[in-house]
Design a protein around this motif. Sequence first.
Motif: not given
Length: 292
Positions: A266-275
Amino acid sequence: MDPRPGADESTMVLPLQRAATESLPPVPRPVPPPVGFTPGAAAWLAGLGGLRNLVRQELVARQLDEQLARHDGVDAGLRVLDVGCGQGTQALRLARLGHRVTGLDPDPTTLDAARRALALEAPDTQARVQLLQGSGEDCGRWFGPAAFDVVLCHGVLMYLPEPGPLLAALARILAPGGLLSVLVRNGDALAMRPGLSGDWATTVAAFAGDGYTNRLGLPTRADRRETLGRTLAELDVPLRAWYGVRVFTDLADSTAPTPAELALLLEAEDRAGRTDPYRQVAALTHLVGVRP
């Protein structure tokens, strides 16, 4: 060079062209227009426990909460309309946070699921939720102008022939300073899912239009961020923020990760979804517009 008398380039190339043409796979027919969500409702409910839905709901919740925190400092008590509320995941979550939520859905199967979920909530949460059967395009029949501070439209536009009429209806009932949250299939990355799964004919076809067949087997439609951004601006709900949802897990199976693995995922998806550029190729695009 062909040593035969009279041979030229055309006698050499044409047989090769014919062979290459004969070996090409048939081009897929265009996906028919959307038929709505109802034919896939039962299959959708059966898959709610999967990883893909968990990632979607968690990321949308994080992104939405980030935007709600900017809503003039109001922490609770907002008037929320969830159009196409489905099983009620976001509607019930917002009600638990103290907001007054109306869930609207045309499908009786998913609406029944939302009612069952609501019955399990605490009495104070139940008191803040109203569930209605109906479509978003007709919301003007129930609600007047500026009736809501927040309007959610998640996973709905892909089942409609075009987004304009519904978005116009939702913009009408949004109060000044109100927030419109829209989740759509990402038309700018429509070829990603079939390409990563090795379905090359569908991948090539995805570059030519916005129609696709979803995992429920239903003909649906994708939207492009730039086009929706223009539409929202024309409706006086200009885009304030956008995110990607499911950059890495769109093809994930239902295998449950350990809690530690899930937290990292979820941390990886969260950061990718903003970058950038990651969010540009996410399966879903989450757009947030705000009425001045």
